[in-house]
Design a protein around this motif. Structure first.
Motif, mmCIF file in Angstrom:
data_model
loop_
_atom_site.group_PDB
_atom_site.id
_atom_site.type_symbol
_atom_site.label_atom_id
_atom_site.label_comp_id
_atom_site.label_asym_id
_atom_site.label_seq_id
_atom_site.Cartn_x
_atom_site.Cartn_y
_atom_site.Cartn_z
ATOM 1 N N ASP C 6 -12.620 67.217 -40.216
ATOM 2 C CA ASP C 6 -11.449 67.994 -39.812
ATOM 3 C C ASP C 6 -11.480 68.236 -38.304
ATOM 4 O O ASP C 6 -12.156 69.114 -37.811
ATOM 5 N N HIS C 7 -10.824 67.382 -37.621
ATOM 6 C CA HIS C 7 -10.709 67.510 -36.174
ATOM 7 C C HIS C 7 -9.604 68.492 -35.839
ATOM 8 O O HIS C 7 -9.032 69.130 -36.710
ATOM 9 N N HIS C 9 -9.776 70.995 -33.622
ATOM 10 C CA HIS C 9 -10.142 72.295 -33.098
ATOM 11 C C HIS C 9 -9.896 72.327 -31.602
ATOM 12 O O HIS C 9 -9.969 71.317 -30.923
ATOM 13 N N HIS C 11 -11.667 73.332 -29.103
ATOM 14 C CA HIS C 11 -12.720 73.001 -28.140
ATOM 15 C C HIS C 11 -13.162 71.552 -28.237
ATOM 16 O O HIS C 11 -14.173 71.172 -27.705
ATOM 17 N N ASP C 12 -12.423 70.771 -29.006
ATOM 18 C CA ASP C 12 -12.750 69.355 -29.137
ATOM 19 C C ASP C 12 -12.954 68.723 -27.766
ATOM 20 O O ASP C 12 -13.934 68.037 -27.515
ATOM 21 N N HIS C 15 -16.183 69.835 -25.766
ATOM 22 C CA HIS C 15 -17.389 69.242 -26.304
ATOM 23 C C HIS C 15 -17.528 67.804 -25.857
ATOM 24 O O HIS C 15 -18.599 67.358 -25.497
ATOM 25 N N HIS C 16 -16.396 67.100 -25.884
ATOM 26 C CA HIS C 16 -16.457 65.697 -25.501
ATOM 27 C C HIS C 16 -16.879 65.531 -24.053
ATOM 28 O O HIS C 16 -17.783 64.781 -23.761
ATOM 29 N N HIS C 19 -20.438 66.200 -23.670
ATOM 30 C CA HIS C 19 -21.192 65.157 -24.325
ATOM 31 C C HIS C 19 -21.246 63.898 -23.476
ATOM 32 O O HIS C 19 -22.271 63.250 -23.369
#
Lengths: 328, 656, 202
Positions: C6-7, C9, C11-12, C15-16, C19
């Protein structure tokens, strides 16, 4: 000057105390601790000095460990102080950075001194005799360029005379070791390393191969027999009179992997050792070595050999590869 | 046709030794048993989903641990076979070739396939938890590292029943390891087994450096980081500088054997001594790579079980960093006897002694951590206390070996053998065992049984001294390492017999430990608090076993030993409860690619080992295809919803 | 461990970004290890510099014009890969792909030239098995060539991904890493050219 004297003084006392302990404690099978020549003697002294210097640290540490573990154990009613936040003391930390530094400095001094000492002839009063050592699969071949005789798996030397061993291999690397006379040196194809050893008194000493070289490695042990000079000369005469000469074909046979008994030869092909070394030497100076007439005996010619071995190894520029071998 | 097959089989399989036939049978039987159990209980899917494709650092750690214990068993059996052969003079239990193969595999396995994976097991099990992170920086790469190690180890180990074991010593010095003197696949197994697992080790080094530098919990400054994580950083820095050298060295040796190159040959301008330099430029840092994490483990355990802050934290950190750097400048002390110039020998002798200084400082710091502490003697602490005298003596003989002229007498003798076993067993093995006992509850949720563990401990310890102290004496008697037999005349018989007895005592100690694990799975004390030892660092703040996302809420760090400080504050009533705000947790997805890719690497290694280039080519294509496929994968992570986090935490007895 | 998809969100994105930064650091460290690898090969080459074992020397066989040409080709490709990054920073996918393609073609011609050179040397009797010198030569130069070849495949994969996905945090990081790799190979080549070829013919 006085510092050196002081050290020697300390060294003497330490040796006196520890020497007695070790000598009475160790039987003759402890070859390393029963030196029979000046080189082994030097190394023995260093072993004693280094043992004492490290003992100066580890004995108190071991005692301290036992004390601390006992005193601060977690039992009900233990009255020793408990300070869970006490975690830093510059004084203490400086002390234990400095103590090992001092020990290492002392040890370093003796070490470096003897590294240089052992590169030299240990007995300046007597001219050294040269013996060439070749490690084969799986036997030791000794050629005596000054006497022009050769032996396999046994070695006879005159007592009281420093022997300059030139050590090479025509097989995987090995190491030539006679513990009672002194520490070892590698036997490597394509180069000749140099090692001085001397037996002070006549006697028989065990010699070992000490770098693994394959199937027959454990069988590559040999005896070193030291004899008074005149007996040694007689032995050479006897060898000359009674044993066959080694031919190139004999050598090729010897080279084949296998285990051999003791053999003695009244002569060997001229310059054989130099050829063995040159065989695996580097291309660019190989012909030079091959063309040179091999040296009969004496100092002048071995100087020449030394030059060209040096050249062979010039291209090595990693530590451990720039052998200044074969030169005085 | 039949003849051809028979012909092939007789060279392909190792034949003629009852010991090996016995091993063949047991290997086949255990494989059949595994397949049977998995099929019967329908566990194939479970194996694939939960283990073979996992990217969870804790599970990877567990797999490393299992593999390393198996390898400890194999290397230990090798050791016992050797000790049996040497127990008396002129024993004909093993012949020369067999003995040579056994000491070669013993050394290689113990360092590369036992110590390294056990170390990586601890890295994986502990570091992210200590840092307050949810995983390592590159979970996919981490799984790949593991499978490369595993398949490399398998490749090395099958040499024992297929093709023949390597037998040129654990570092395979040429010219002995060249085709001329070691024909056949044995050396190729050695090269490819290590090469494949070495790539994995290198990747792990990169992975943990980034993890430690970038993934610490907010507030955890480097100087507030637990010492074990510092030791891992030190070790990984050494890995990234040392392992490429190993990769090159093995590749060159392989080119010599496979393509007729002349790097280390005796003829053609080759230079075998270059190999010695190169292999030790890796090999010397390698021993510090494995021992420094053990130092980190001891630091954690001493502080916990003396219930006192570690003494001289900054000294400890700097000592480890000095060791990491200095370890690259001592390699030539492994061949002082090469006859090189006096100044070179002097340099390496002094540099070697210098490395003893920071090591000594660490010992003092451990001692003064216990000083004015309260020491309890549970298993992790027992191993730590046993380590100190053992390592101090081993270190002392190490300094003695650094005295180059004296080394001419010790070199390649049993004095050397005793020394490195003392630092590697007393330092590395004791350290890792201590670490395993310490962190076991965190991974598995129960403690290992104390009583059985103490039996194991005492057998190991007494056995160790009985085994190796006589070997120092044997060195002084002139006994050379790697002699497969000796005669009565040398006077070596008594000490050898004693040594063999000691080795078997250590073997018994190991059996107790296996028994201990088996027993504790059922009867071990369950850890319901998550903090069974009254620990100091973050990993003890979460439940045991740790949930797959580690931390439901990423902790804010204020102090070194943050969890200890929190507990103190709670006890004093000065602790301010922060309202925990759960958020969806970002996690990596499992992937089968690491496992598949490592299997293709195995094909590469196996193909080259037997000179079957077609197989190696297939392997390379497969490896390449895996990399390609991975590059096109964009959907590699997911979010754990708050509800699931809450549910998981509740099931572990935590209310968030 | 159940997996959830379930994407979406908020803050996706954060985080990317974070990352991807992590992966750039890791790649830098990888380049350090590659430096050590090449350093070891250079050291090996230095030791073997005079080990001709009676065989041909580099001085006799090297044809500098070809090597100088490939040096310029590689230098140019390094420049064009820089232009590709500039295009990426401007957000221009088409230009980015075009410059990558140019870089790739240059890289390919470099590899072709190298293979031709190796074939010439082998026909002159200098193979891997001729002497320590030639073993070291082929290994050092060949390892660099292999790196360039792998880089070409990598670039192909990246172009395909750019076509499909355009410039995103992920592709941006991949291009950054690629261009780092490519510049690194260029630097290695400059050392290689100096040590092997220039010093070889002098």
């Amino acid at each position: 000057m006085s510092g050196g004297k002081m050290l020697r003084h300390i060294q003497f006392w330490i040796l006196a105390v520890l020497g007695t302990v070790l000598l009475t404690g160790c039987g003759s099978e402890y070859l390393v601790l029963n030196p029979k020549g000046p080189v082994a003697e030097t190394q023995y002294n260093l072993i004693i000095i280094s043992t004492i210097l490290v003992a100066v640290i580890i004995v108190p540490v071991l005692a301290l460990t036992a004390f601390i573990v006992y005193r601060y154990r977690d039992t009900p009613g233990n009255k020793a102080s408990y300070k869970p936040e006490w975690a830093h003391s510059t004084t203490l930390e400086v002390i234990w950075w400095i103590i090992p530094i001092i020990i290492v400095a002392l040890l370093g001094y003796f070490t470096v001194r003897d590294i240089y000492v052992l590169k030299e002839n240990p007995n300046k009063e007597v001219a050294p005799m040269t013996i060439q050592v070749t490690a084969l699969d799986w036997k030791w071949m000794f050629t005596y360029p000054e006497q022009n005789i050769a032996t396999v798996n046994h070695l006879e030397i005159p007592a009281g005379v420093p022997i300059r061993f030139q050590v090479s291999a025509d097989a995987p690397m090995n190491s030539f070791w006679v513990p009672e006379l002194g520490g070892q040196i590698y036997a490597m194809a394509g180069m000749a390393t140099e090692l001085y050893l001397q037996a002070d008194e006549p006697g028989t000493f065990a010699g070992f191969s000490s770098n693994f070289s394959g199937e027959g490695f454990a069988k590559m042990q040999f005896d070193v027999v030291a004899k008074p000079k005149d007996e040694f000369d007689n032995w050479v005469k006897e060898v000359k009179g009674t044993t066959p000469a080694m031919t190139k074909a004999d050598y090729e046979e010897l080279r084949k992997p296998g285990v051999t008994d003791k053999v003695t030869y009244s002569a060997f092909p001229e310059g054989m050792f130099e050829e063995i070394v040159a065989k695996y030497g580097h291309g660019h100076d190989m012909d030079y070595v091959m063309e040179k007439p091999p040296a009969p005996a004496g100092d002048k010619s071995s100087n020449e050999t030394s030059k060209n071995t040096q050249q062979q190894t010039e291209s090595h520029n990693m530590p451990g590869m720039n052998h200044s071998s074969m030169n005085h | 046709m039949w003849e051809n097959i028979k012909d092939f089989a007789s060279t392909f399989f190792v034949t003629g030794d009852p010991l090996i036939y016995g091993a063949d049978v047991s290997i086949v039987l255990s494989m059949v048993a595994i397949v049977f159990v998995l099929t019967k209980y329908k566990k194939w899917g479970w194996l694939w989903r939960e283990w073979l494709t996992t990217v969870d650092h804790k599970r990877i750690g567990i797999m490393y641990l299992i593999a390393s214990l198996l390898m400890l068993f194999r290397g230990g059996v090798d050791a016992l076979l050797m000790r049996l052969q040497l127990a008396f003079p002129n024993v004909e239990f093993l012949n020369s070739d067999h003995y040579n193969a056994i000491f070669t595999t013993h050394g290689t396995i113990m360092i590369l396939f036992m110590a390294m994976p056990m170390m990586f097991a601890l890295f994986n099990m502990v570091v992210p938890l200590q840092l307050g992170a949810r995983d390592v920086a590159y979970p996919f790469l981490n799984a790949l590292s593991f499978w490369l190690f595993m398949l490399g180890a398998m490749l090395f180990n099958i040499s024992f029943v297929i093709g023949g074991s390597p037998d040129a010593g654990w570092l395979s010095y040429p010219p002995l390891s060249q085709n001329e003197f070691s024909p056949g696949p044995g050396q190729n197994f050695y090269i490819w087994g290590i090469q494949i697992s070495g790539i994995g080790s290198l990747a792990t080094g990169i992975n943990f450096i980034v993890t430690i530098l970038k993934m610490r919990a907010p507030g955890m400054k480097l100087y507030k980081m637990p010492l074990f994580s510092w030791s891992v950083l030190s070790s990984c820095i050494m890995i990234i500088f040392a392992f490429p050298i190993l990769t090159v060295t093995l590749a060159l040796l392989f080119l010599d054997r496979f393509a007729g190159a002349h790097f280390f040959t005796m003829d053609g301008g080759g230079n075998p001594m270059m190999y010695l330099n190169l292999i030790w430029m890796w090999g010397h840092p390698e021993v510090y790579i494995v021992v420094v994490p053990a130092f980190g483990i001891f630091s954690e355990i001493v502080a916990t079980f003396a219930r006192k802050t570690i003494f001289g934290y900054k000294s400890m950190v700097w000592a480890m960093m000095v060791i990491a750097i200095a370890s690259f400048f001592t390699w030539a002390h492994h061949f002082f006897t090469m006859g090189t110039s006096a100044s070179v020998i002097a340099f390496f002798a002094i540099s070697t002694m210098i490395i003893g200084i920071p090591t000594g400082v660490k010992v003092f710091n451990w001692l003064f951590t216990m000083y004015r502490g309260r020491i309890s003697f549970q298993q992790p602490m027992l191993w730590t206390i046993a380590f100190i005298p053992c390592f101090v003596i081993g270190g002392a003989t190490g300094v003695m070996l650094a005295v180059a002229p004296a080394d001419y007498q010790y070199h390649n003798s049993y004095f050397l053998v005793a020394h490195f076993h003392q630092v590697l067993i007393g330092g590395v093995v004791f350290g890792y065992l201590a670490g395993i006992y310490y962190w076991w509850p965190k991974l598995f949720g129960f403690k290992l049984d104390e009583k059985l563990g103490k039996w194991g401990f005492w057998f190991w310890n007494i056995g160790f001294y009985v085994c190796f102290m006589p070997q120092y004496a044997l060195g002084f008697m002139g006994m050379t390492r790697r002699y497969y037999t000796y005669g009565w005349d040398r006077g070596w018989a008594d000490m050898n017999l004693v040594s063999t007895v000691g080795a078997f005592m250590m073997g018994i100690g190991f059996i107790f430990q296996v028994w201990q694990i088996a027993y504790s799975i059922k009867h071990g004390e369950r850890d319901t608090t998550g903090d069974p030892w009254n620990g100091r660092t973050l990993e003890w703040s979460i439940p045991s076993p740790a949930p797959f996302y580690n931390f439901a809420v990423v902790p804010e760090v204020k102090e070194a030993d943050d969890w200890w400080a929190t507990k103190q504050a709670k006890a004093n009533g000065t602790y301010k409860e922060q309202p925990a705000k759960l958020e969806p947790i970002h996690m990596p997805k499992n992937s089968g690619i690491p496992f598949i890719m490592a299997n293709f690497w195995f094909l590469v290694g196996f193909g080259f080992t037997f000179g079957w280039v077609w197989m190696a080519v297939i392997g390379f294509i497969g490896v390449f295809a895996c990399m390609w496929a991975r590059s096109f994968q964009y959907d590699t992570d997911y979010y754990v919803p708050v509800e699931e986090v809450r549910r998981t935490e509740a099931s572990l007895g935590r209310v968030v | 461990m159940a997996q959830h998809h379930d994407h979406g969100h908020g803050h996706d994105h954060d985080h990317h970004e974070e990352h991807e930064q992590l992966k750039v650091l890791g790649f830098w460290i990888f380049v350090v290890t590659d430096c050590v690898l090449f350093g070891t090969l250079f050291a090996t080459y230095a030791v073997m510099m005079n080990s001709f074992a009676g065989g041909p020397t580099g001085q006799e066989l090297f044809q500098l014009p070809g090597v100088i040409a490939s040096t310029f080709i590689l230098l140019t490709s390094s420049f064009t890969s820089g232009l590709a990054v500039l295009a990426m920073n401007k957000g221009n996918v088409k230009q980015l792909i075009a410059w990558l393609a140019v870089t790739g073609l240059l890289g390919l011609s470099f590899v072709v030239l190298e293979v031709t050179e190796f074939m010439h040397l082998m026909s002159e009797g200098a193979t891997m098995a001729t002497s320590g010198y030639w073993s070291a030569f082929y290994t050092l130069v060949g390892t660099h060539g292999l790196h360039v070849t792998l880089g070409l495949f990598w670039m192909t994969a990246l172009i395909m991904q750019l076509k499909r996905r355009g410039i995103s945090a992920v592709t941006r990081r991949k291009i950054t890493n690629f261009s780092l790799y490519w510049h690194f190979l260029d630097v290695v080549w400059i050392f290689l050219f100096t040590v092997v070829y220039l010093m070889g013919v002098m």
